[in-house]
Scaffold this active site. Structure first.
Site, PDB file in Angstrom:
ATOM      1  N   ARG A  48       4.039  -1.413   6.605  1.00  0.00           N
ATOM      2  CA  ARG A  48       2.885  -1.984   7.316  1.00  0.00           C
ATOM      3  C   ARG A  48       2.018  -2.741   6.327  1.00  0.00           C
ATOM      4  O   ARG A  48       1.572  -2.193   5.322  1.00  0.00           O
ATOM      5  CB  ARG A  48       2.076  -0.884   7.998  1.00  0.00           C
ATOM      6  CG  ARG A  48       0.852  -1.415   8.753  1.00  0.00           C
ATOM      7  CD  ARG A  48       0.053  -0.283   9.361  1.00  0.00           C
ATOM      8  NE  ARG A  48       0.813   0.371  10.419  1.00  0.00           N
ATOM      9  CZ  ARG A  48       0.643   1.637  10.778  1.00  0.00           C
ATOM     10  NH1 ARG A  48      -0.224   2.395  10.137  1.00  0.00           N
ATOM     11  NH2 ARG A  48       1.346   2.155  11.767  1.00  0.00           N
ATOM     12  N   ARG A  62      -8.998  11.776   8.053  1.00  0.00           N
ATOM     13  CA  ARG A  62      -8.124  11.213   9.089  1.00  0.00           C
ATOM     14  C   ARG A  62      -8.178   9.699   8.982  1.00  0.00           C
ATOM     15  O   ARG A  62      -8.993   9.134   8.252  1.00  0.00           O
ATOM     16  CB  ARG A  62      -8.586  11.692  10.469  1.00  0.00           C
ATOM     17  CG  ARG A  62      -7.504  11.716  11.566  1.00  0.00           C
ATOM     18  CD  ARG A  62      -6.413  12.730  11.271  1.00  0.00           C
ATOM     19  NE  ARG A  62      -5.294  12.605  12.176  1.00  0.00           N
ATOM     20  CZ  ARG A  62      -5.185  13.228  13.357  1.00  0.00           C
ATOM     21  NH1 ARG A  62      -6.161  14.002  13.794  1.00  0.00           N
ATOM     22  NH2 ARG A  62      -4.112  13.079  14.101  1.00  0.00           N
ATOM     23  N   LYS A  63      -7.350   9.013   9.735  1.00  0.00           N
ATOM     24  CA  LYS A  63      -7.367   7.546   9.688  1.00  0.00           C
ATOM     25  C   LYS A  63      -8.727   7.025  10.147  1.00  0.00           C
ATOM     26  O   LYS A  63      -9.480   7.708  10.854  1.00  0.00           O
ATOM     27  CB  LYS A  63      -6.255   6.971  10.556  1.00  0.00           C
ATOM     28  CG  LYS A  63      -6.477   7.078  12.061  1.00  0.00           C
ATOM     29  CD  LYS A  63      -5.365   6.360  12.798  1.00  0.00           C
ATOM     30  CE  LYS A  63      -5.581   6.376  14.306  1.00  0.00           C
ATOM     31  NZ  LYS A  63      -4.529   5.649  15.031  1.00  0.00           N
ATOM     32  N   GLY A 112       3.733   4.702  24.170  1.00  0.00           N
ATOM     33  CA  GLY A 112       4.846   5.615  24.369  1.00  0.00           C
ATOM     34  C   GLY A 112       4.480   7.080  24.440  1.00  0.00           C
ATOM     35  O   GLY A 112       5.280   7.896  24.887  1.00  0.00           O
ATOM     36  N   CYS A 142      -1.239   4.545  20.612  1.00  0.00           N
ATOM     37  CA  CYS A 142      -1.223   3.383  19.722  1.00  0.00           C
ATOM     38  C   CYS A 142      -1.298   2.065  20.502  1.00  0.00           C
ATOM     39  O   CYS A 142      -1.800   1.069  19.986  1.00  0.00           O
ATOM     40  CB  CYS A 142       0.027   3.410  18.852  1.00  0.00           C
ATOM     41  SG  CYS A 142       0.097   4.823  17.730  1.00  0.00           S
ATOM     42  N   GLY A 143      -0.779   2.058  21.722  1.00  0.00           N
ATOM     43  CA  GLY A 143      -0.851   0.859  22.556  1.00  0.00           C
ATOM     44  C   GLY A 143      -2.149   0.713  23.321  1.00  0.00           C
ATOM     45  O   GLY A 143      -2.295  -0.200  24.136  1.00  0.00           O
TER      46      GLY A 143
END
Length: 512
Positions: free
Chosen positions: A71, A181-182, A433, A438-439
């Protein structure tokens, strides 16, 4: 006593992931990449393979063992033709395994790479000003901004230098190396900068007639909870954004939850302290003068798609927005895009959060020839209203968390629907998904999330349906409409939804 002053001795034990991070920072693996490639991925311990490599942007994918994802970081979604060509060559060497995805953070992910590819690729990236550093796991992710920055006739402020300054501070020597965390950061620069799904968002705002930024915090999506960012009550000048971001992240690094990963995102810390106490701690940590602010801002509508031909603020120049179906690219199409950007524009492209690409700085006398290029029959500037705002995560082709093959199913369903209905205007559809989202299904007017459902006595692949997400002046998250529609039934169910909720008209059946 606040969470930032509680002694380490009084804290519960660290989680397994936190222990692995504390033992070795993934950034320390960079000098060893070539050696690791020679030894092979099977020789790596689990923590290095699945956690630490992500500090370098390298992702092990269990569904494609031996093949890795890389990424990138592309601040503000800006990429040059030369950089895109380098990335295309990298995945072209992977043969049938190679592909790339435009992400919902204006970024690129390369798929199909071998571990031994990584060391030389990192060197090549650096020579062209690219990096993949800290693009995964518990790190600040790609920093987003107005994809039309610098060319937008409606622009309030050019976000590019602000985004680049923030990235430079976060990746510099004083940057965070081990967040709980992110963390997502974004800077708005236009009236349509919807950014409230970010942990930290700066939106253009005025204070006593001076243009600056109001600060919003705590937005995130997860399997457990979804929140829009809330006003922090502070106003900053543009030159303060980078240092304030660094101060906030260092505070989060110290005070965030490291015992319960499902309660480690920033909003949980804000809940624990309360917004007033949290703001006071940040002001003390920042140690620069700041101004109070009610949180009002200059963003008042949903984001533009950017698709099609549009005049730039520079007289005589245009951007051409191209729809990339589901954000999926192959080496050949990347090379073609780079060639078109060079031939017809200035050699620069922009990537959008809707997973599309923009060719910029195209003179008016080159538009006709550009629009006639064969690639634009596939990456259309004028996609159908069903295709135009469809966004998808990668699905179970590459992600072990995903329950369905999102990109392929989404494309098949949309193509079926195109034969059945006509839509008066584009509808944002977000496919994801799994519950990790994430989407971004909660941002869609229609959101779809991979699930399982029972049909004819058997468990089958399905999708939860969410309705009502808004990115306008009064933003809100989509709400659950159906807990599981079998994928085989999706075209029928969505057709009815479009007719009932979005003014779709059914087409007459084709004559046999």
């Amino acid at each position: 006593m606040t969470s930032s002053t509680i002694s380490a001795a009084s804290q519960p034990p660290l989680s397994k992931i936190e222990q692995a991070k504390a033992e070795l920072c993934g950034l320390e693996l960079a000098p060893r990449l070539a050696e690791m490639g020679r030894e092979g991925w099977e020789a790596l311990d689990e923590a290095t393979l699945t956690i630490r490599l992500k500090w370098l942007g390298i992702f092990f994918r269990p569904v494609t063992p031996g093949r890795f994802m890389l990424r990138l970081r592309l601040p503000n979604g800006v990429i040059s033709a030369e950089q895109l060509e380098l990335l295309a060559e990298a995945i072209d060497r992977c043969g049938e395994h190679g592909s790339a995805d435009i992400t919902t953070r204006q970024n690129l992910q390369l798929r199909g790479l071998l571990l031994e590819d990584m060391a030389p690729l990192m060197v090549a990236l650096e020579t062209l000003g690219l990096t993949s550093r800290q693009s995964g796991h518990d790190n600040p992710r790609n920093i987003t901004g107005n994809p039309l920055a610098g060319i937008d006739p409606e622009e309030i402020v050019d976000t590019r230098p602000l985004v680049e300054a923030i990235q430079a501070r976060l990746l510099g020597p004083a940057g965070p190396r081990n967040l709980p965390r992110k963390f997502n950061v974004a800077v708005g620069g236009a009236p349509d900068s919807f950014l409230l799904h970010n942990d930290l968002a700066f939106l253009p705002a005025e204070h006593n007639g001076e243009l600056g930024f109001t600060v919003l915090v705590g937005g995130f999506f997860s399997a457990q909870r979804n929140e829009l960012a809330v006003p922090l009550g502070l106003w900053l000048r543009a030159e303060q954004l980078a240092d304030f971001t660094l101060a906030l992240l260092h505070h989060y690094e110290r005070a965030g939850n490291r015992q319960q990963r499902n309660k480690s995102r920033l909003m949980y810390l804000i809940d624990e302290l309360g917004i007033d106490a949290y703001r006071a701690e940040l002001v003390a940590a920042f140690a620069e003068p700041v101004l109070s602010h009610a949180g009002s801002h200059l963003v008042n509508r949903a984001p533009r798609s950017g698709l099609g031909v549009h005049g730039q603020k520079q007289e005589g120049l245009h951007w051409v927005g191209l729809h990339v179906p589901m954000g999926r690219l192959e080496a050949a199409s990347m090379l073609e895009l780079a060639g078109l950007a060079r031939t017809y524009g200035s050699g620069e492209l922009r990537l959008t959060e809707a997973q599309n690409a923009l060719i910029v700085n195209v003179p008016g006398d080159r538009l006709e020839a550009l629009l006639a290029e064969p690639l634009l029959q596939r990456f259309r500037p004028d996609p159908s209203t069903l295709q135009a705002e469809a966004v998808s995560c990668t699905g179970n082709a590459y992600c072990s968390f995903a329950l369905i093959p999102t990109k392929s199913v989404a494309q098949q369903v949309l193509e079926q629907l195109e034969r059945r209905i006509e839509l008066p205007e584009a509808v944002r559809m977000h496919w994801t998904g799994c519950p990790n989202a994430c989407g971004q299904p909660y941002m869609g007017q229609i959101g779809l999330m991979g699930a399982k459902a029972r049909k004819d006595g058997e468990m089958v692949e399905a999708a939860k349906l969410f309705l009502g997400g808004s990115m306008g002046a009064e933003p809100k998250l989509a709400e659950l409409h159906h807990k599981g529609v079998p994928l085989s039934d999706l075209p029928d169910v969505l057709e009815q939804l479009f007719v009932e909720h979005f003014g779709a008209r059914r087409r007459e059946p084709a004559a046999s």
